[in-house]
Structures are given as structure tokens and as C-alpha cells.
Design a protein around this motif. Structure first.
Motif, PDB file in Angstrom:
ATOM      1  N   GLU A   1       0.822  -1.207   0.000  1.00 14.61           N
ATOM      2  CA  GLU A   1       0.000   0.000   0.000  1.00 14.61           C
ATOM      3  C   GLU A   1       0.859   1.260   0.000  1.00 14.61           C
ATOM      4  O   GLU A   1       1.770   1.399   0.817  1.00 14.61           O
ATOM      5  N   GLY A   2       0.570   2.190  -0.910  1.00 14.20           N
ATOM      6  CA  GLY A   2       1.276   3.461  -0.961  1.00 14.20           C
ATOM      7  C   GLY A   2       2.538   3.433  -1.798  1.00 14.20           C
ATOM      8  O   GLY A   2       3.109   4.479  -2.087  1.00 14.20           O
ATOM      9  N   SER A   3       2.980   2.221  -2.227  1.00 18.55           N
ATOM     10  CA  SER A   3       4.214   2.143  -3.013  1.00 18.55           C
ATOM     11  C   SER A   3       3.910   2.400  -4.492  1.00 18.55           C
ATOM     12  O   SER A   3       2.765   2.623  -4.872  1.00 18.55           O
TER      13      SER A   3
ATOM     14  N   LEU B   1      -3.589   2.861 -11.463  1.00 15.21           N
ATOM     15  CA  LEU B   1      -3.587   3.417 -12.819  1.00 15.21           C
ATOM     16  C   LEU B   1      -4.239   2.436 -13.794  1.00 15.21           C
ATOM     17  O   LEU B   1      -5.024   2.832 -14.658  1.00 15.21           O
TER      18      LEU B   1
ATOM     19  N   VAL C   1     -12.567  10.496 -21.207  1.00 13.04           N
ATOM     20  CA  VAL C   1     -13.159   9.729 -20.108  1.00 13.04           C
ATOM     21  C   VAL C   1     -12.137   9.527 -18.991  1.00 13.04           C
ATOM     22  O   VAL C   1     -12.455   9.637 -17.798  1.00 13.04           O
ATOM     23  N   PHE C   2     -10.885   9.263 -19.387  1.00 12.08           N
ATOM     24  CA  PHE C   2      -9.794   9.117 -18.414  1.00 12.08           C
ATOM     25  C   PHE C   2      -9.657  10.404 -17.598  1.00 12.08           C
ATOM     26  O   PHE C   2      -9.557  10.369 -16.367  1.00 12.08           O
TER      27      PHE C   2
ATOM     28  N   ARG D   1       2.603  12.409   1.222  1.00 14.80           N
ATOM     29  CA  ARG D   1       2.979  12.021  -0.120  1.00 14.80           C
ATOM     30  C   ARG D   1       1.729  11.679  -0.924  1.00 14.80           C
ATOM     31  O   ARG D   1       1.605  12.044  -2.082  1.00 14.80           O
TER      32      ARG D   1
ATOM     33  N   ARG E   1       0.355   2.321  -6.845  1.00 13.71           N
ATOM     34  CA  ARG E   1      -0.021   3.388  -7.779  1.00 13.71           C
ATOM     35  C   ARG E   1      -0.238   2.844  -9.187  1.00 13.71           C
ATOM     36  O   ARG E   1      -1.174   3.216  -9.877  1.00 13.71           O
TER      37      ARG E   1
ATOM     38  N   LEU F   1      -7.907   2.806 -13.486  1.00 12.32           N
ATOM     39  CA  LEU F   1      -8.403   4.010 -14.167  1.00 12.32           C
ATOM     40  C   LEU F   1      -8.443   3.816 -15.688  1.00 12.32           C
ATOM     41  O   LEU F   1      -9.401   4.226 -16.339  1.00 12.32           O
ATOM     42  N   VAL F   2      -7.381   3.185 -16.206  1.00 14.48           N
ATOM     43  CA  VAL F   2      -7.341   2.938 -17.656  1.00 14.48           C
ATOM     44  C   VAL F   2      -8.492   2.013 -18.053  1.00 14.48           C
ATOM     45  O   VAL F   2      -9.199   2.260 -19.027  1.00 14.48           O
TER      46      VAL F   2
ATOM     47  N   LEU G   1     -19.275   7.444 -22.482  1.00 13.06           N
ATOM     48  CA  LEU G   1     -18.929   6.127 -23.021  1.00 13.06           C
ATOM     49  C   LEU G   1     -20.153   5.448 -23.634  1.00 13.06           C
ATOM     50  O   LEU G   1     -20.080   4.838 -24.702  1.00 13.06           O
TER      51      LEU G   1
ATOM     52  N   GLN H   1     -11.327   1.640 -16.613  1.00 14.72           N
ATOM     53  CA  GLN H   1     -12.591   2.357 -16.507  1.00 14.72           C
ATOM     54  C   GLN H   1     -12.852   3.252 -17.709  1.00 14.72           C
ATOM     55  O   GLN H   1     -13.991   3.488 -18.081  1.00 14.72           O
ATOM     56  N   ALA H   2     -11.764   3.788 -18.278  1.00 12.50           N
ATOM     57  CA  ALA H   2     -11.931   4.783 -19.340  1.00 12.50           C
ATOM     58  C   ALA H   2     -11.940   4.155 -20.726  1.00 12.50           C
ATOM     59  O   ALA H   2     -12.220   4.821 -21.704  1.00 12.50           O
ATOM     60  N   MET H   3     -11.641   2.845 -20.810  1.00 12.72           N
ATOM     61  CA  MET H   3     -11.499   2.209 -22.122  1.00 12.72           C
ATOM     62  C   MET H   3     -12.868   1.912 -22.734  1.00 12.72           C
ATOM     63  O   MET H   3     -13.646   1.177 -22.162  1.00 12.72           O
ATOM     64  N   PRO H   4     -13.168   2.497 -23.890  1.00  8.87           N
ATOM     65  CA  PRO H   4     -14.442   2.161 -24.558  1.00  8.87           C
ATOM     66  C   PRO H   4     -14.374   0.727 -25.066  1.00  8.87           C
ATOM     67  O   PRO H   4     -13.455   0.402 -25.820  1.00  8.87           O
TER      68      PRO H   4
ATOM     69  N   PHE I   1     -11.034   7.986 -25.207  1.00 13.87           N
ATOM     70  CA  PHE I   1     -10.360   7.429 -24.038  1.00 13.87           C
ATOM     71  C   PHE I   1      -9.794   8.533 -23.147  1.00 13.87           C
ATOM     72  O   PHE I   1      -9.982   8.527 -21.934  1.00 13.87           O
TER      73      PHE I   1
ATOM     74  N   ALA J   1      -4.976  -4.586   8.430  1.00 10.94           N
ATOM     75  CA  ALA J   1      -4.805  -3.667   9.550  1.00 10.94           C
ATOM     76  C   ALA J   1      -5.559  -4.139  10.799  1.00 10.94           C
ATOM     77  O   ALA J   1      -5.542  -3.470  11.818  1.00 10.94           O
TER      78      ALA J   1
ATOM     79  N   ARG K   1     -10.354  -2.769  -7.142  1.00 14.62           N
ATOM     80  CA  ARG K   1     -10.469  -1.801  -6.050  1.00 14.62           C
ATOM     81  C   ARG K   1     -11.024  -2.454  -4.787  1.00 14.62           C
ATOM     82  O   ARG K   1     -10.575  -2.191  -3.679  1.00 14.62           O
TER      83      ARG K   1
ATOM     84  N   ASN L   1     -12.531  10.827 -15.133  1.00 13.23           N
ATOM     85  CA  ASN L   1     -12.372   9.909 -14.005  1.00 13.23           C
ATOM     86  C   ASN L   1     -11.278  10.362 -13.040  1.00 13.23           C
ATOM     87  O   ASN L   1     -11.420  10.238 -11.828  1.00 13.23           O
TER      88      ASN L   1
END
Lengths: 304, 286
Positions: A123-125, A133, B266-267, B9, A129, A136-137, B218, A139-142, B263, A200, A189, B270
Motif C-alpha cells: 500500500e502506498g508504493s 492506474l 473519459v480518463f 505524499r 499506484r 483508471l485505464v 462512453l 474504466q476509461a477504455m471504450p 479514451f 490492519a 479496487r 475519471n
């Protein structure tokens, strides 16, 4: 437990009835169905003939109760275009959609659970991340665009997989990957947050204090608790995936119920359309019911 | 909390994501507003002598058509920025429509509880069991393609997350001290809903709004791709991909240009939503 079961069943039944009504109303939105079935070149007599032949001259309420009465028995009428029983049509196409859904879910779980666990452990490394990512990718991919890209790269350039059609198991790989993409972000997620919470907790500290190995702590203690929400979301995601497979089946010309629905929509074949909506909704209702029951079995605290 | 040490951070990272999201959405938003006026070409003008001209970075391309032209010789850049307008307008209007429905239902259920809440929960359950893409396609297929219909259908189908979040946050706010204080001060139900509840759940709803906007964009693209969305010749990005599909094996860039745009938009939305949520989370934790 019995009370919980009965209550849950009653709600599911009520939802099913509502969806039944909605899918009937859906197809009456366009106004006069007889005109749209007859097509643009039909004469007034043709339209009248069709109206009587399909029973569309009866009052709406009569049509409604007739459709419910038959639908409950699994009789959805006859397709206008395919000249076949709708139930037979759906029955022959459903296995393909279910296979696609299960392949998609399988790929999604195989990718999402390990990535979610790794992200939680680190977690956090930067690993965490990178995993977020990926979510997120995803989620955004049609989905339809991803499908086309895979067809160009895997199908045409590398020639690893067939581009479209239904013939063999290889035809399910690309659509399965595309379908998995839609479920991976949510599953990942959830696995991550479940694992973060579990790691924890006090019982993990106890397990560490007892001197158990890292692997045994992760697999036996943390994962077991983090898996409970993942199991139920996986069932719900399968329902969403089956509902969303219409786009992917159309892109890959995979002849499942989604493709059938798309064909029927473009041909104004409304008995098929309303039946497919209903069947997919019923599968979803069944899956959420199953998810709730599984949850109750896995986690006794929820049985209240 | 165990995350306290990592928090500074983490916050910087979230700000980075948020900034990137604002940048992307802002850029595409500006392109949608001013782009059509700035590009020299008409997005609808066909030029059959200039079919499938490649973009400027490929061999044979030129800055006359920076992103090339489509199969009818229409300028891709002009169509792309016009398409941004369609995506943005559909996204925003759908969110307004679905937000109105979902927030009303959710706030009512969360605030009044009991029977009202049962009805709201039932409505959410029913809505979730309806396959969105299929029903949207069926409605557009039966009633004919139109811009307004797409927004209406998506608005009527995408309110579930608004309702779920509005309901749960209203439940939390309902029992807080300042709401009790407002009751004691003699405020009416309406005034408590409007002045105490809504402003305090607004930020959570903003996060939902971004996620739903991304989803609506989308879905519109998918509907248009299947030929049951925005009617041609309007340059929706989904429609552009559908029209270019037949040429993708010979010149893959034709599906890359509108696809990448879709893409990235939408990215970006989000990222914006995630950044907002993390900022909220940091606020709640403090």
C-alpha cells in the motif's frame, strides 16, 4: 435465516414483476407497432391484417395480461423475423452469451484479485499506484474500441486469434478479454480495499504475533475475510457483463443473445427484444439473490 | 489510522491526478467551445478527391489536414472538435437529468426513512436489474435516432448511483447536530432539506456527477457506434469509429484518432472524480 430468505425472495419476485411490466411498456413506446412491423411500403389493409394477426387490435390491458400469463410459463411468442419461437431462439443463443460472460469473469478475477492483493500488501508504493492506474485505464477504455484494436493487433497483425464469428473456443478469447476489462476496475479496487482493511485488523496482528508465515497470514486469514464482498460483487458484475455483452457480441459477430437483441432491434422484432430484456434482467435478479445468499452463508453477521 | 505517515505524499499524488484531470477536461472543454470556430474546415463538407488523407506525422500527410480526412474526405480535426462538443453536451445534460431524478429519490429516502425509503430502495433495485445498454438501444431503435432521445434515455437510466450516494449521505447528515439545531429553531422540512442537507452532501454528489458523466459519454459513444445513438452526419466520436471501422485493417489510424480522444476525455473525467473523492476523504479523516 428462513425469514431472511423469504424476505429476499419476495423482493426478488416483486422486482421481476416490475421488470416484466417495464419490458412490456418498452416495446409499446413507439406508438403503432403494426405500422412499424408492416414496413414503409405496406398498404392500409396490410397494416390491419398484421394488427389482427398479432392481436394488436385488442385493448392494451388485455395484451398486457396475455403477455404476462404466457411469459410466466416461458412462452414469449413468435419472432416476426426468424419465424421461430422466441424461447427456442433465446435458448439456442443463451449458452454462447453465458460462456462469454463466464470467460470474461474468469479473466477478470484472475487479473483483478492478485493485482488487488499486491496493491494492498504494498500500500502506498509505486506498485499500488501502478495498479490504481490500471483500474483508471480500464474504466476509461471504450469496450467497442478496445475490441477493434484487438482485432487489428491480435487478429490481423499477429494472427493469433480469429477476428470474428462463433466457431471455436478461440472465438471467445478476444471478446472475453474486452468484457473482462469492464469488470476488472471494480473487482480490483474492492479486493485492494478489503485486503487493506483486513491486514490492519487485530486478528492479523495476532496471527503475526503467533509467528505464522507471511503466506499463511495472507492466504488463510486476510484473503478469507477480504473475499466476502468480492464474491458478491463478482456475481453482480457477471449480471452487468451479460447485460453489456450486446456491444461486444455485435463487434465480434458472436451470435449470443446480445447479437440476437441487436438484430431484432434493427428489424423491429419486438417480441424478441422484450424477451431478451426480460431474460437478462431475470438472470441479474437471480445472480444478486445468489450473491446475498452466499454472503449470508460466508458471513453469519449478515443474517439478521 | 495506519495511513497517517503516508498521507502527505499521498495528498501530493492525488493533487497531481486532479491537476491532470482538470487539464484534460479543461482542454477538451475549450476545444469543444472554440474549436469549431477555429478549424478552417467544415466538419460536414465532403471532398471525394481527398479521401482518407493520412495525418501529418505519417508519410504523405500535411498540415492542411493535421489529423487526416475520413472516407468521405471530411476533415478529421474539424469533426473531432465538433464531436467533443457532442460528447460534452450529452455528458453534462445526462448528468443534470439523472442527477435530478437520483438526488430527489435518494434524499427523500434517506431523510424520511421508513416506507418512503422502502419505495426508494425498491426503485433502485429495479433500475439495477434493467440492462442499460440493451434498453437504451431498444428505445432508440424503436423511436428513431435523435440527439434529445439519447440524452433522455441515458438520463432516465443512469440515476442509480446518484440515488444510492444521496440516500446514504443524507442518512448520515440527518442525525448531525446542526440539523437537530435547525429543527429546534423551528425550520420547516423543506428549508432543512434545502439549507442543511443538500449543501452538506453536495461535494459527495459532485464526485458521482463526474463518474456518471464519464459513463454517459462512453454509453453515447457505444450507442452511436452501433448506429442507434446520435444520427449521422453529426460527428459523434462513436459514430466516427463506426464509419472508420471498414478501413481499420488498411489504415489503423482512422480508428485511433477518435478512439484516443474518447479514451483521454473519459480518463480525464475519471481522474477529476477520483481526485475530488480523495480530497473529500482527506477532509473526512481530519
Amino acid at each position: 435465516m428462513t425469514r431472511f430468505l423469504l424476505r429476499r425472495l419476495a423482493v426478488a419476485l416483486l422486482v421481476a414483476m416490475t421488470v416484466l411490466t417495464l419490458s412490456f411498456m418498452l416495446t409499446r413506446l413507439s406508438g403503432d407497432l403494426a405500422i412499424s412491423i408492416a414496413g414503409p411500403n405496406a398498404t392500409q389493409e396490410d397494416v390491419e391484417l398484421i394488427r389482427r394477426a398479432y392481436g394488436l387490435d385488442r385493448p392494451l390491458t388485455v395484451q398486457y395480461f396475455d403477455w404476462i400469463g404466457r411469459a410466466v410459463l416461458g412462452d414469449f411468442g413468435t419472432s416476426y423475423f426468424f419465424r421461430e419461437r422466441v424461447s427456442t431462439l433465446i435458448g439456442s443463443r443463451l449458452p454462447i452469451t453465458l460462456t462469454l460472460g463466464l470467460v470474461g469473469l474468469g479473466i477478470a478475477l484472475v487479473v483483478a484479485i492478485p493485482l488487488g492483493i499486491i496493491a494492498a500488501v504494498r500500500e502506498g508504493s509505486w506498485v499500488d499506484r501502478a495498479v490504481m492506474l490500471v483500474a483508471l485505464v480500464g474504466q476509461a477504455m471504450p469496450s467497442f474500441w478496445l475490441g477493434l484494436l484487438l482485432m487489428v493487433v491480435l487478429g490481423l497483425q499477429l494472427q493469433w486469434l480469429p477476428i470474428s464469428g462463433t466457431g471455436s473456443w478461440e472465438h471467445f478469447v478476444m471478446p472475453g478479454i474486452v468484457l473482462a476489462f469492464s469488470a476488472i476496475p471494480a473487482l480490483m479496487r474492492l479486493t485492494r480495499s478489503g485486503m487493506v482493511e483486513a491486514l490492519a485488523s487485530d486478528y492479523i496482528r495476532t496471527a503475526r504475533a503467533k509467528g505464522l508465515t507471511r503466506l499463511s497470514i495472507l492466504a488463510k486469514h486476510a484473503l478469507r475475510n477480504a473475499a466476502i464482498p468480492v464474491v458478491s460483487i463478482a456475481a453482480v458484475q457477471l449480471g452487468f457483463m451479460l447485460g453489456g455483452s450486446i456491444v461486444i457480441e455485435t463487434v465480434f459477430a458472436l451470435h449470443g443473445v446480445g447479437f440476437l437483441a441487436w438484430e431484432s432491434i434493427s428489424k423491429n422484432d419486438f417480441p424478441v427484444v422484450q424477451a431478451v430484456v426480460l431474460v437478462l434482467a431475470l438472470i441479474y435478479i437471480g445472480l444478486t439473490l445468489l450473491a446475498d445468499l452466499l454472503n449470508a452463508v460466508l458471513d453469519p453477521r449478515l443474517r439478521a | 489510522m495506519s495511513a497517517t505517515l503516508a498521507a502527505p505524499r499521498g495528498r501530493v499524488r492525488h493533487r497531481l491526478g486532479l491537476a491532470l484531470g482538470v487539464l484534460i477536461v479543461g482542454f477538451i472543454g475549450l476545444a469543444a467551445i472554440f474549436g469549431p470556430a477555429l478549424t478552417p474546415h467544415d466538419p460536414f463538407a465532403q471532398d471525394l478527391g481527398q479521401r482518407l488523407v493520412v495525418p501529418f506525422w505519417m508519410e504523405g500527410g500535411s498540415l492542411e489536414h493535421p489529423l487526416g480526412t475520413d472516407q468521405l474526405g471530411r476533415d478529421y480535426l474539424a469533426r473531432l472538435v465538433y464531436g467533443a462538443r457532442i460528447s460534452m453536451v450529452i455528458g453534462v445534460l445526462t448528468v443534470i437529468a439523472s442527477g435530478l431524478i437520483g438526488i430527489t429519490l435518494g434524499v427523500l429516502g434517506g431523510f424520511f426513512g421508513g416506507r418512503v425509503d422502502d419505495v426508494v430502495l425498491f426503485a433502485i433495485t429495479c433500475r439495477l436489474s434493467i440492462p442499460v445498454v440493451l434498453v437504451a438501444l431498444a428505445v432508440v431503435g424503436l423511436m428513431g435516432n435523435s440527439f434529445t432521445l439519447v440524452i433522455l434515455v441515458l438520463g432516465l437510466l443512469l440515476w442509480d448511483r446518484f440515488a444510492v450516494v444521496a440516500r446514504s449521505t443524507t442518512m448520515q447528515v440527518r442525525n448531525l447536530d446542526y440539523v437537530s439545531a435547525a429543527w429546534c429553531a423551528g425550520s420547516s422540512r423543506v428549508s432543512i432539506l434545502a439549507r442543511e442537507v443538500l449543501p452538506n452532501i453536495a461535494t459527495h454528489l459532485a464526485v458521482v456527477a463526474t463518474l456518471e458523466m464519464a459513463l454517459a459519454i462512453l454509453l453515447e459513444a457505444a450507442l452511436s457506434f452501433l448506429g442507434l445513438g446520435v444520427p449521422p452526419p453529426l460527428p459523434s466520436w462513436g459514430l466516427m469509429i463506426a464509419e472508420a471501422k471498414d478501413y481499420m485493417y488498411f489504415s489503423p489510424w482512422v480508428i485511433m484518432v477518435p478512439g484516443v480522444a474518447l479514451f483521454v476525455l473519459v480518463f480525464g473525467i475519471n481522474l477529476l472524480g477520483d481526485g475530488l473523492r480523495d480530497m473529500l476523504g482527506a477532509q473526512d479523516a481530519r
